[in-house]
Design a protein around this motif. Structure first.
Motif, PDB file in Angstrom:
ATOM      1  N   ASP A 256      84.652  79.941-116.091  1.00 55.73           N
ATOM      2  CA  ASP A 256      85.605  79.876-117.202  1.00 55.73           C
ATOM      3  C   ASP A 256      85.272  80.941-118.246  1.00 55.73           C
TER       4      ASP A 256
ATOM      5  N   LEU B 217      98.333  84.975-116.305  1.00 51.02           N
ATOM      6  CA  LEU B 217      98.319  84.027-115.188  1.00 51.02           C
ATOM      7  C   LEU B 217      98.089  82.594-115.670  1.00 51.02           C
TER       8      LEU B 217
ATOM      9  N   HIS C 137      92.088  85.528-108.931  1.00 50.58           N
ATOM     10  CA  HIS C 137      93.425  86.073-108.683  1.00 50.58           C
ATOM     11  C   HIS C 137      94.142  85.297-107.603  1.00 50.58           C
TER      12      HIS C 137
ATOM     13  N   ASN D  48      90.019  81.548-115.979  1.00 43.65           N
ATOM     14  CA  ASN D  48      88.975  82.344-115.332  1.00 43.65           C
ATOM     15  C   ASN D  48      89.626  83.596-114.752  1.00 43.65           C
ATOM     16  N   ASN D  49      88.877  84.313-113.936  1.00 43.28           N
ATOM     17  CA  ASN D  49      89.415  85.566-113.397  1.00 43.28           C
ATOM     18  C   ASN D  49      89.772  85.475-111.917  1.00 43.28           C
TER      19      ASN D  49
ATOM     20  N   ASP E 253      88.426  83.768-101.844  1.00 44.64           N
ATOM     21  CA  ASP E 253      88.858  83.944-103.224  1.00 44.64           C
ATOM     22  C   ASP E 253      88.825  85.425-103.573  1.00 44.64           C
TER      23      ASP E 253
ATOM     24  N   PRO F  61      90.177  86.014-120.120  1.00 44.69           N
ATOM     25  CA  PRO F  61      90.507  86.393-118.740  1.00 44.69           C
ATOM     26  C   PRO F  61      91.138  87.788-118.710  1.00 44.69           C
TER      27      PRO F  61
ATOM     28  N   ARG G 188      95.288  81.193-116.395  1.00 40.17           N
ATOM     29  CA  ARG G 188      94.064  80.583-115.882  1.00 40.17           C
ATOM     30  C   ARG G 188      92.931  80.842-116.869  1.00 40.17           C
TER      31      ARG G 188
END
Lengths: 166, 333, 810
Positions: free
Chosen positions: C138, C147, C154, C151-152, C342, C142, C149
């Motif tokens: 987290d 997006l 994708h 976190n990063n 991921d 980002p 989110r």
């Protein structure tokens, strides 16, 4: 010197004189491509690392991106455009074509110059000498394999047919 | 990629060139000397600022030619190209190691322009310095780039010696050092000569003792060289274009009063070339001599992570390459 | 085997004479009147907010005509519709060192460069996210907040088939390992270049070094907000791509925008360093993989858990994420399979497609593990592979149709030629031999932009002189696709190659082709060309019949290969230009040497000259035109990600590498590569060999030396040059002996499948396996540099007892 100061130079390229006013920091590569529109000589890195800008200076391959145009005054410059005679290709060019040694072709002008010089100096080179002669020009397509074969063939060392299993 | 503008001068005689340098120095104008240009031009393309004047040495006949004085010396003009050096019959006859080493430098096209003098004067290299203008903006400028930082040894402060750890990369230097070469340097004050071993400095910025207004003219190699000769091995990941990650030269000769003299010289792993000799007579066994040579020379260098190989690997390769090549020489002797 | 006239013969590429003489024009060789030079100002920070840009100094500088920034664009772009996340110029934040921030158009290159230096950008720099593991955590910042989110991450892909736990339970040998891969770049010699010509109406012609004129065309229209018909994209000769020119790029948007703003022609060419910082190369990857092998059943289970570092933007990354898993469904069946991958964003130049896209790194892991499993189960690594390679006309666990497979015989021959049996496990210490196999797609069956248009369309015209012009949107990037199209047409029509002219990769003249990526061109554009030629042939044969005063041939129901129909495909219909893939076109005539001859019947052997047929067909009609298309058959399952890796045909490869390892220095020399590649029927042996040589060259680069190095704190590329990014020189290229015995694929044009990419991957594990045979150590990280090999030997020597012939064990 102040920017914009020009210098008049006369360069002999492929047997013809070209007189141009240039800034002294102009490289031979820039002179060829931008001043006299000989775009057969390519720019790949401009830092002397890829070798696609190779031309002959008094018969020896040099990197035109590392040579000041002013330094080439008084010398004979030969580019890829000066190798074939009209529509008649040099045997090195014929061999590169026939052996499938040309893919994207961006290194080809330099490979032609390298190989023509080698065969002038060593008409029957060894494989190692061929590798050495092309080792300063990057080819990312062929893995050099077919270029080596083509140069050896141009020297008379191979059938010239290409196609291992065809 | 356009270079910043500069004034171009190509004097026809050494005297003219030296006068020009003195004049520029007197006026406080900057200049660079250019022979083959193969090291200089990429540097200028990465610099946003003009070098002032570029003085081409390529017409200076006094700096050319390979002269063999049998039994005495081989004299190499500073402007002799590496290509000519690698194929010259006199060089191949007297010092094959010089020809072979020259043939391993850079690429055939570069060797057709690059010179012996240029190779001894080649700029030290560092992954933080040999970058484009744009790339260097990501870092604070280092000492060599005119800044106040060293990214290799961050605790370095101005006034330290060495200030810059950029590595020395000439292939010819270690070989010529083991051959006890001397160099000649001209200025308007005349000509001086000094042993090559005194020429290079342990700093990546000042690099050597070539002063303002001076031009390196010739390299003299005394004859005969070490009896069993010199061997050079260049460690690099591919057998083309690369600078030496590590270059190891070894020599084997006789001591005038009897016994064997073991020599080694390194390039690529320090700010300057490092050379060392050990006499067997003083050391007892041959193995002990070589061990002591390896231990001594290894202590004298500090490799950094400068590209392909990690420094601990390069350290490990020093003894491996010295032993291998020394064995080859011993078999020959 | 059918004897063809042009197909299957070594044909020099049709552009090679102009390339050999320096006449071939690449993008940067074009000279447009008064073109302005463009210089792009790029970010020195990997992660920063742009607080302000002051371009006033630049605008006042000599020769400057325009300066643009991110504010001049309203749309982002990306090759995949699902990740259009890249701006032409950074707007509020920069995400990697080298990201374009502003651009100047000036009269000269020097003026543009000087003006770019005078642009003041105020950045607020932040700590970049450079570690892909940290990217999963987290964060308040980002890289792509849009997006939503924290976190990063994708893209995540997860798939499971069968029962992996049960599969591992059934295995005789279960092996696992963690494998590590560095970022790579394509290394093409021609830097990206773009030139833009603008006319008085404001329509633009964009010359660009691109593999994907069609996608560039779409992206330009969107980003510039002008209709597609006002944009014409032309790909001149192209100096190498390898996937690195298969996205639309910021510099293309910038050059076009500056032409529109100034009304002047524009040009730019990236420096080599800019090429490195644009990248789009192979993703840095970590793979945890586990493989279970049974001596009779083959792979009983395969599970893999992958993390790929995508860098700052999407590019082809969603596809890469899937390819890391789905391309493990060959070359052997893996009925019980689980895969997780991921892709994360980090503050580095983006990664994308590079030769062998997404399949190279997992292939290394799986083929090294396969070797380890063979050792554990006491199997010969070649024999085991021979036994378990896919059978033809089967379906994989994830629903890939495996149609033709021509590898087994090739691998057997390679074993003989390399004397495998005499060498494996028997060579002296330091010498080794190793094998590995692979497979790859011949084009993706699903188009990137979901629609029902053909993936490839080819148009033919014949004018009164009989010359044939082939119009195709496909991009010849040096791989020889123009020649391949001409061969297909020449063969069908019986005309010599010299009478065929190919006009390609010009969106103003040519019908759409999706581009040169995923090894799709031979299969798809080749089929389209062949089908256009068949339609043309029917016109000419009809005219010949009239001249011979015989009835026209009955074509019957358009035919198609069995496997195609059996597994569901589009129904061919002659009223539709689509004739199905690779149909039989026998019509009772033989067409060769510019003559049509009936091969039976009352006028058997009577010749109608080609030109007579052409003129007869043209009577009252004018120039002859036909069109051929290619559409992939329907295939694949109904689950998330089912479309990834679906292809109408798969190539298969096996390589046996022989190496010499210097145990004192760790240096590895690859002495020889013997092998087999199943590319279906080889249309042009010269091209096939050239692609194999090049794939081996690039694969060995990854195996032995290639890696982009980033500064671990700043994220700047440390080796952005051909001096420091190490690619094989001629001295490291091994002797190569790879067979490509003709094996006909039913659906490929004249039986052909891909050859450009698939052969890259297996050469890497074959070297790793050979190193193991030589010195008894397993390398799991690429590149296998001397320091790593030496460290492994030293570590191995400390723990591994030598076996009887001096080699280490597992």
């Amino acid at each position: 010197m102040e920017s914009g100061e020009m210098k008049l130079v006369t360069l002999h390229v492929n047997g013809r004189p070209f007189r141009r006013a240039i800034v002294p920091s102009t490289t031979l590569l820039e002179f060829l491509r931008d001043e006299i529109d000989l775009t057969g000589t390519k720019r790949g890195c401009d830092m002397g690392e890829c070798g696609v800008c190779t031309v002959m200076l008094d018969g020896k391959p040099v990197l035109s991106c590392l040579l000041l145009a002013a330094e080439a005054e008084g010398a004979e410059v030969t580019t890829v455009e000066g190798i074939a005679r009209g529509n008649e290709l040099h045997p090195v060019q014929e061999a590169l074509v026939a052996h499938g040694a040309i893919q994207c072709g961006f290194c080809t002008p330099a490979m032609v110059v390298n190989a023509v010089h080698l065969l002038e100096r060593r008409p029957a080179p060894t494989r190692e000498e061929v590798k050495e002669c092309i080792s300063g020009t990057i080819c990312r397509c062929t893995g050099y394999t077919k270029i080596e074969k083509a140069i050896l063939a141009a020297a008379g060392g191979d059938s010239g047919e290409g196609g291992k299993e065809a | 990629m356009r270079m910043p503008p500069f004034r171009f001068e190509r004097p026809a005689e050494l005297r003219q060139a030296l006068d020009l340098l003195r004049e520029l120095d007197g006026a406080g104008n900057g200049y660079v000397l250019s022979a083959g240009g193969t090291d200089l031009v990429p540097m200028m393309k990465s610099q946003p600022v003009s070098v002032g004047s570029l003085i081409s040495l390529t017409k200076l006949k006094a700096l050319g030619g390979i002269r063999l004085d049998p039994g005495k010396s081989l004299s190499l003009g500073a402007l002799v190209t590496l290509g000519d050096l690698s194929s010259d019959a006199a060089v191949r006859e007297t010092f094959p190691c010089i020809a072979e080493t020259a043939g391993k430098i850079a690429t055939p096209q570069i060797r057709n322009r690059a010179t012996v003098g240029g190779n001894l004067l080649v700029d030290n290299r560092c992954i933080y310095f040999n970058q484009s203008e744009q790339n260097r903006l990501a870092h604070t400028p280092c000492f060599k780039a005119g800044g106040e930082t060293c990214h290799l040894v961050p605790k370095t402060a101005r006034g330290d010696d060495p200030l810059c750890r950029a590595r020395f990369v000439s292939d010819l230097a270690p070989v010529l050092l083991l051959l006890h070469a001397t160099i000649r340097i001209a200025s308007t004050a005349g000509e001086r000569s000094l042993p090559l071993r005194d020429f290079h400095l342990p700093d990546g910025i000042s690099r050597n003792r070539l002063g303002r207004g001076e031009i390196l003219t010739r390299i003299d190699v005394p004859l005969p060289g070490p009896s069993a000769g010199v061997l050079y091995e260049k460690l690099r990941i591919r057998n083309a274009i690369d600078f030496p990650s590590l270059g190891v030269a070894v020599s084997l000769g006789r001591i005038p009063g009897g016994g064997t003299r073991f020599g080694a010289a390194l390039t690529g792993v320090h700010t300057r070339p490092v050379v060392m000799q050990v006499d067997e007579a003083a050391r007892g066994s041959r193995e002990e001599s070589v061990d002591s040579l390896i231990a001594g020379i290894s202590r004298a260098v500090t490799p950094f992570r400068q590209g392909f190989f990690p420094p601990d690997y390069l350290r490990k390769m020093i003894p491996v390459l010295i032993r291998r090549n020394m064995e080859k020489l011993l078999r020959k002797a | 085997m059918k004897e063809y006239q042009v197909i299957g013969k070594p044909v020099p590429l049709i552009a090679s004479r102009e390339k050999a003489t320096g006449k071939a024009k690449y993008t940067d060789d074009i000279r447009l009147n008064g073109a302005l030079h463009i210089k792009i100002l790029r970010s020195p920070h990997a992660c920063a907010d742009i607080r302000a840009i002051d371009a006033s100094g630049a605008l006042k500088a000599a020769g400057v005509r325009a300066v643009i920034t991110g504010r001049d664009f309203n749309h982002t772009f990306g090759v995949l519709p699902i990740s259009k996340d890249e701006p032409a110029l950074a707007r509020d934040t920069v995400r990697y060192v080298g990201e374009p921030v502003a651009a100047v158009a000036a009269d000269t290159e020097a003026q543009a460069g000087e003006a770019a230096r005078r642009i003041r950008v105020e950045y607020e720099a932040h700590d970049p996210c450079l570690d892909p593991r940290a990217a999963l955590l987290d964060t308040d910042r980002p890289i792509h907040p849009e997006l939503g989110r924290g976190n990063n991450l994708h893209k995540s892909a997860r798939q499971e088939f069968g029962d992996p736990a049960r599969g591992f339970g059934e295995a005789a040998a279960v092996v696992e390992g963690t494998f590590d891969f560095q970022p790579l770049t394509h290394g093409f010699t021609e830097p990206h270049a773009t030139q833009v010509e603008i006319d008085a109406q404001g329509s633009i012609t964009v010359y660009s070094s691109t593999q994907v004129p069609h996608y560039l065309h779409r992206a330009l229209a969107e980003v510039l907000e002008i209709p597609m018909h006002r944009i014409r994209v032309i790909k001149p000769h192209l100096g190498g791509g390898f996937g690195g020119k298969s996205d639309p790029f910021p510099h293309e948007m910038i050059a076009a925008k500056l032409a529109l703003i100034t009304g002047r022609n524009t040009r730019l060419s990236l420096t080599r360093e800019e090429v490195f910082s644009s990248n789009h190369g192979r993703h840095p990857t970590t793979i945890d993989m586990k493989l279970g092998l049974h001596p009779e059943k083959g792979i009983t289970a395969l599970s893999t858990d992958v993390l790929i570092d995508g860098g700052s933007y999407g590019s082809f990354g969603v596809v890469t994420t899937y390819y890391n898993g789905v391309l493990l469904h060959g070359p052997y069946p893996a009925p019980n399979f689980s895969f997780a991958c991921d892709r994360v964003y980090t503050n580095k130049p983006m990664c994308g497609a590079m030769r062998g896209h997404g399949g190279v790194n997992p292939r290394f892991a799986s083929e090294v593990l396969f070797d380890m499993a063979c050792a554990k189960a006491g199997l010969d690594p070649c024999e085991a592979r021979l036994k378990f390679i896919h059978e033809p006309d089967t379906v994989t666990a994830n629903g890939f149709r495996i149609t033709s497979v021509g590898l087994k015989e090739g691998l057997r021959k390679a074993m003989e030629r390399s004397a495998w049996k005499e060498k494996f496990g028997k060579l002296p210490y330091g010498k080794g031999i190793g094998v590995a196999c692979g497979f790859f797609i011949s084009g993706s069956a699903l188009p990137i932009h979901w629609n029902k248009m053909p993936q490839s369309t080819v148009r033919l015209t014949i004018d009164f002189d009989g010359g044939v012009t082939v119009y195709s949107g496909a991009s010849d990037i040096g791989q020889g696709s123009d020649t391949m199209l001409a061969q297909n047409v020449a063969e069908v029509l019986g005309v010599p190659m010299s009478m065929i002219r190919v006009i390609a990769a010009d969106t103003g003249l040519c019908p759409i082709d999706l581009g040169s990526y995923s090894s799709r061109v031979t299969f798809m554009a080749g089929n389209a060309a062949r089908n256009a030629a068949i339609r043309m042939r029917r016109i000419l044969v009809s005219a010949a019949c009239k001249l011979l005063e015989i009835g026209e041939p009955r074509y019957g129901k358009p035919g198609g290969p069995d496997s195609f129909f059996r597994q569901g495909g589009r129904k061919p219909d002659f009223d539709d230009p689509y004739l199905g893939p690779n149909p039989d076109y026998s019509d009772g005539f033989e067409a060769r040497e510019l003559t049509f001859r009936p091969s039976a019947g009352p006028r058997e052997g009577a010749g109608v000259p080609y030109l007579d047929a052409v003129r007869k067909a043209m009577d009252g009609h004018g120039a002859l035109q036909t069109q051929g298309i290619y559409v992939s058959p329907k295939m694949g399952g109904d689950f998330k990600g089912a479309g990834a890796g679906l292809s109408p045909g798969y190539s298969f490869t096996a390589f046996i590498s022989e190496v010499t390892v210097d145990p004192g220095t760790g240096f590895v020399r690859v002495d020889k590569v013997t092998g087999a590649h199943d590319c279906g029927f080889p249309l042009n042996p010269l091209s096939v060999e050239g692609q194999l040589d090049g794939s081996i060259h690039m694969g060995l680069g990854q195996a032995l030396m290639e890696a982009i190095r980033y500064d671990p704190k700043l994220g700047v590329v440390q080796n952005a040059s051909f001096l420091e990014y190490k690619m094989l020189s001629p001295f490291e290229q091994p002797e190569i002996d790879v067979g490509y015995d003709a094996n006909v694929d039913n659906e490929g044009p004249f039986g052909a499948k891909e050859v450009g990419e698939g052969a890259l991957a297996p050469v890497i594990p074959s070297v790793a396996n050979a190193i193991h045979d030589a010195v008894g150590v397993r390398l799991r990280s690429l590149p296998m540099t001397p320091d790593r090999v030496l460290a492994a030997i030293e570590a191995g020597a400390a723990v591994t007892p030598r076996n009887e012939n001096g080699k280490g064990g597992m």
